[in-house]
Design an enzyme around this catalytic site. Structure first.
Site, PDB file in Angstrom:
ATOM      1  N   VAL A   1       0.007   6.469  -6.435  1.00 42.92           N
ATOM      2  CA  VAL A   1      -0.857   5.245  -6.754  1.00 42.92           C
ATOM      3  C   VAL A   1      -0.844   4.645  -7.927  1.00 42.92           C
ATOM      4  O   VAL A   1      -1.018   5.202  -8.509  1.00 42.92           O
ATOM      5  CB  VAL A   1      -2.387   6.057  -6.154  1.00 42.92           C
ATOM      6  CG1 VAL A   1      -3.122   4.236  -6.170  1.00 42.92           C
ATOM      7  CG2 VAL A   1      -2.141   6.447  -4.810  1.00 42.92           C
TER       8      VAL A   1
ATOM      9  N   ASP B   1     -10.514   3.488  -6.833  1.00 35.55           N
ATOM     10  CA  ASP B   1     -11.495   4.594  -6.235  1.00 35.55           C
ATOM     11  C   ASP B   1     -10.852   5.887  -6.529  1.00 35.55           C
ATOM     12  O   ASP B   1     -11.751   7.028  -5.851  1.00 35.55           O
ATOM     13  CB  ASP B   1     -11.186   4.011  -4.705  1.00 35.55           C
ATOM     14  CG  ASP B   1     -10.803   4.945  -4.039  1.00 35.55           C
ATOM     15  OD1 ASP B   1      -8.926   4.533  -5.138  1.00 35.55           O
ATOM     16  OD2 ASP B   1      -9.192   4.773  -3.135  1.00 35.55           O
ATOM     17  N   LYS B   2      -9.988   6.806  -7.174  1.00 38.87           N
ATOM     18  CA  LYS B   2      -9.860   7.630  -7.426  1.00 38.87           C
ATOM     19  C   LYS B   2      -9.514   8.350  -6.611  1.00 38.87           C
ATOM     20  O   LYS B   2      -9.521   9.482  -6.300  1.00 38.87           O
ATOM     21  CB  LYS B   2     -10.908   8.912  -8.915  1.00 38.87           C
ATOM     22  CG  LYS B   2     -11.030   7.670  -9.611  1.00 38.87           C
ATOM     23  CD  LYS B   2     -10.354   7.556 -10.353  1.00 38.87           C
ATOM     24  CE  LYS B   2     -11.306   7.013 -12.047  1.00 38.87           C
ATOM     25  NZ  LYS B   2      -9.946   6.954 -12.584  1.00 38.87           N
TER      26      LYS B   2
ATOM     27  N   LEU C   1       5.830   0.052  -2.548  1.00 39.62           N
ATOM     28  CA  LEU C   1       6.812   0.418  -3.693  1.00 39.62           C
ATOM     29  C   LEU C   1       7.833   1.676  -3.544  1.00 39.62           C
ATOM     30  O   LEU C   1       7.116   2.091  -3.611  1.00 39.62           O
ATOM     31  CB  LEU C   1       6.221   0.033  -5.128  1.00 39.62           C
ATOM     32  CG  LEU C   1       5.655  -1.477  -4.945  1.00 39.62           C
ATOM     33  CD1 LEU C   1       5.064  -1.191  -6.949  1.00 39.62           C
ATOM     34  CD2 LEU C   1       6.209  -2.560  -5.386  1.00 39.62           C
TER      35      LEU C   1
ATOM     36  N   THR D   1       0.574  -1.041  -0.192  1.00 40.08           N
ATOM     37  CA  THR D   1      -0.074   0.141  -0.239  1.00 40.08           C
ATOM     38  C   THR D   1       0.863   1.213  -0.314  1.00 40.08           C
ATOM     39  O   THR D   1       1.955   1.214   0.679  1.00 40.08           O
ATOM     40  CB  THR D   1      -1.234   0.061   1.315  1.00 40.08           C
ATOM     41  OG1 THR D   1      -1.738   1.071   1.062  1.00 40.08           O
ATOM     42  CG2 THR D   1      -0.476  -0.215   2.500  1.00 40.08           C
TER      43      THR D   1
END
Length: 298
Positions: free
Chosen positions: A251, A216-217, A238, A193
């Site tokens: 994201v 989910d923008k 990451l 995440t």
């Protein structure tokens, strides 16, 4: 009088000013009629959005089809230019094989946690289904594959595959499993995440990496992070900021997350994986960090 009439009908010269300097039109949220009695505003919005989605589904499908056809035509014309000149076709224009027959087992497992079905609208479910199919394509084509499982596969995402994507034969996909079971492993597992501070330096064989299956923008902050904490699953992100700069949100899509992990095993080089997988429009390489970050990745 005639002169005035002629002048009024004269052709107005085109505006030659730079269109880039003109402000972009403001895109306003769609207006819905007042909700009927007994239905909340949020419920009514969902109903209206679903109705609008169904009404425009065919139109959008046609637009996507035309876009694909234009892209195919442009590619054919580009290929013809190279062949007419007797030049070798660049790698970026060559289509990768649908299946890589020389794959190696990366040793890792990947779970796509699709338990967030109720938090997405219908268009986002369609987008997620596309990302799942792209993840499968990457798992077939990359030099290294993983054992991939889609969990909580029991609501609209499953309906999408059963109805609209029935020709995909998803139940027969190799190294790709679909299950309604929502259970996530807590041992030898990491939930990936962007909301955590812990950085993922390497991918370890024998470890399961969990990716949140949600589009989910960025509406739901810390969603996957909070779920992982509730289940006592370690979280990591990451190392995006350590190797590259992203234009916009840090994201990534579910399919990009999968492809990046598979590509990492080519040379165990995150920077190389990021630059080869992410589209140029999202990528802004910071050349000032290149030397130090390459050293730290080794």
């Amino acid at each position: 009088m005639s002169d005035t009439s002629e002048n009024s009908n004269a052709e107005i010269p085109a505006d030659t000013s730079d269109v880039k300097d003109k402000p972009k039109p403001i895109v306003r949220a769609p207006q819905f009629p007042p909700p009927p009695e007994g239905i909340s505003k949020s419920q009514w919005k969902k109903i209206c959005r679903k109705k609008r989605f169904e009404e425009t589904r065919a139109e959008y499908a046609q637009i996507r089809k035309e876009k694909r056809n234009r892209a195919k035509l442009a590619r054919r014309e580009k290929l013809k230019e190279y062949t007419d000149r007797g030049e070798e076709i660049p790698e970026e224009l060559k289509r990768p094989p649908k299946v890589n027959l020389n794959q190696s087992d990366s040793g890792i497992s990947i779970i796509l946690d699709c338990s967030f079905d109720d938090l997405m609208n219908d268009r986002e479910i369609v987008s997620l289904s596309t990302q799942v199919t792209r993840a499968y394509s990457s798992n077939k084509r990359e030099n290294n594959y993983a054992k991939i499982k889609v969990t909580s596969f029991d609501k609209r995402l499953k309906q999408r595959f059963d109805n609209d994507l029935s020709n995909s034969n998803y139940t027969k996909w190799k190294n790709f499993e679909f299950t309604a079971d929502p259970t996530l492993p807590t041992e030898n597992a990491v939930y990936l995440t962007a909301d955590t501070e812990e950085k993922l330096d390497t991918l370890e064989p024998g470890t399961t990496y969990i990716v949140g299956g949600i589009v989910d923008k960025n509406r739901h902050k810390n969603l996957c992070y909070n779920k992982a904490k509730e289940l006592n699953i370690p979280t990591k992100r990451l190392p995006i900021g350590e190797f590259i700069n992203l234009a916009g949100r840090k994201v990534l899509t579910t399919s990009h997350m999968v492809q990046l992990m598979l590509r990492y095993f080519d040379n165990k080089d995150w920077k190389e994986a990021f630059e080869s997988v992410l589209p140029p429009r999202k990528l802004e390489v910071d050349s000032t960090k290149e030397d130090s970050e390459t050293a730290s990745a080794e």
